[in-house]
Scaffold this active site. Structure first.
Site, PDB file in Angstrom:
ATOM      1  CG  ASP A 115      -6.322  -2.430  -4.446  1.00  0.00           C
ATOM      2  OD1 ASP A 115      -6.810  -1.418  -3.901  1.00  0.00           O
ATOM      3  OD2 ASP A 115      -5.093  -2.660  -4.469  1.00  0.00           O
ATOM      4  CG  HIS A 137      -5.775  -1.981  -0.588  1.00  0.00           C
ATOM      5  ND1 HIS A 137      -4.858  -1.531  -1.525  1.00  0.00           N
ATOM      6  CD2 HIS A 137      -5.377  -1.441   0.585  1.00  0.00           C
ATOM      7  CE1 HIS A 137      -3.969  -0.762  -0.949  1.00  0.00           C
ATOM      8  NE2 HIS A 137      -4.258  -0.689   0.339  1.00  0.00           N
ATOM      9  CB  SER A 182      -0.965  -0.039   1.187  1.00  0.00           C
ATOM     10  OG  SER A 182      -2.000   0.895   1.028  1.00  0.00           O
TER      11      SER A 182
END
Length: 298
Positions: A268, A298, A115
């Site tokens: 995502d 995610h 991320s």
């Protein structure tokens, strides 16, 4: 989890030039110098910690028989952007210079993050391409990275706009919180009103729905054109810095990046950031390994 005894690892809490790190060293002696992994955790630059990524870093150290350095960069809002990226850069440079002290081959060190940790990974690798005084990073691993704040209307943003945990709206909300900006600008940024037309034209060659493979564009509808809101643009100029949006780096930088592994997930909003960076790297003759998790979130 706190650092505690592990039958297969020595675990130490240290500071690399005032940046907190936790280092995981395999207990079994090695005939040669080991590989090194520098890990940047996710959490939008505001959440997460060394402790919350304890299991993951132990797992990487054990499975790869590598020395892992988990970086506890200082979080926003207590430390204002770009302190997070700079902490990651500082810790990386320190480890590259001192790797042999930990039994690590300085030419076999990778940088890895998930991320926003993937953002920091991309940024650190870009910042170090021209450094001659330290060893080169061997490879970078980007796990569903955030890589650009120019366009929030790509196919993955539309497809996963209301996905749990990281919706399209929440993504921009977190960005504004991270930068300590007024969240009332969220709607304008989602619409694209923070980007001048000249900038859209300049970066169209790198950030554009047509660059996404057709298989990922099912149901995509081009957004309606919007007008620039100059005040919003002025307030959010950090969004266009390459350390915030690494996808905007020039080819002269991208072509010197190390071998790359990119992991994307089907469900995502950030999927297309990874796909666009993959294309850019490949266009610049950087070796890329890509893993797409078809049922991944995610």
């Amino acid at each position: 989890l706190p650092a505690c005894r592990d039958s297969k690892l020595f675990i130490k809490d240290l500071h690399f030039d005032e940046v907190p790190v936790r280092i995981y060293l395999p207990r079994v002696p090695s005939a040669s110098k080991r590989r090194g992994v520098i890990f940047f955790h996710g959490g939008c630059g505001m959440f997460g910690s060394i402790r919350s990524y304890e299991r993951i870093c132990r797992y990487i150290a054990r499975k790869s028989d590598s020395v892992v350095v988990s970086v506890g960069y200082h979080l926003s809002p207590e430390r204002k952007y770009p302190a997070q990226t700079l902490d990651c850069l500082t810790a990386t440079v320190h480890f590259l210079k001192t790797a042999e002290n930990y039994g690590v081959d300085p030419d076999r060190i990778i940088v890895c993050g998930d991320s926003v940790g993937g953002t920091f990974t991309a940024s650190v690798c870009q910042e170090l391409v021209n450094r001659k005084d330290i060893p080169k990073i061997r490879a970078q691993v980007l796990i569903y990275p955030f890589l650009q704040a120019l366009n929030f209307n790509l196919p993955s943003h539309q497809k996963n706009a209301f996905i749990a945990f990281l919706s399209r709206e929440r993504t921009v909300h977190f960005i504004l919180k991270y930068l300590k900006k007024d969240c009332s600008m969220k709607k304008a940024i989602l619409a694209g009103s923070h980007v001048p037309e000249s900038m859209n034209l300049k970066y169209k060659k790198w950030i554009y729905p047509d660059l996404i493979p057709e298989i990922f564009k099912l149901g995509y509808k081009p957004p309606l054109p919007t007008s620039l809101l100059p005040q919003v643009h002025e307030e959010t100029k950090e969004l266009f810095e390459t350390r915030f949006s690494p996808l905007l780096a020039e080819d002269a930088v991208v072509c010197h990046l190390p071998d790359t592994c990119i992991i994307t997930c089907e469900h995502d909003v950030l999927r297309d950031d990874g796909l666009l960076y993959k294309k850019r790297l490949e266009d610049n003759n950087v070796k890329v390994t890509w893993h797409h998790m078809e049922e991944g979130f995610h």
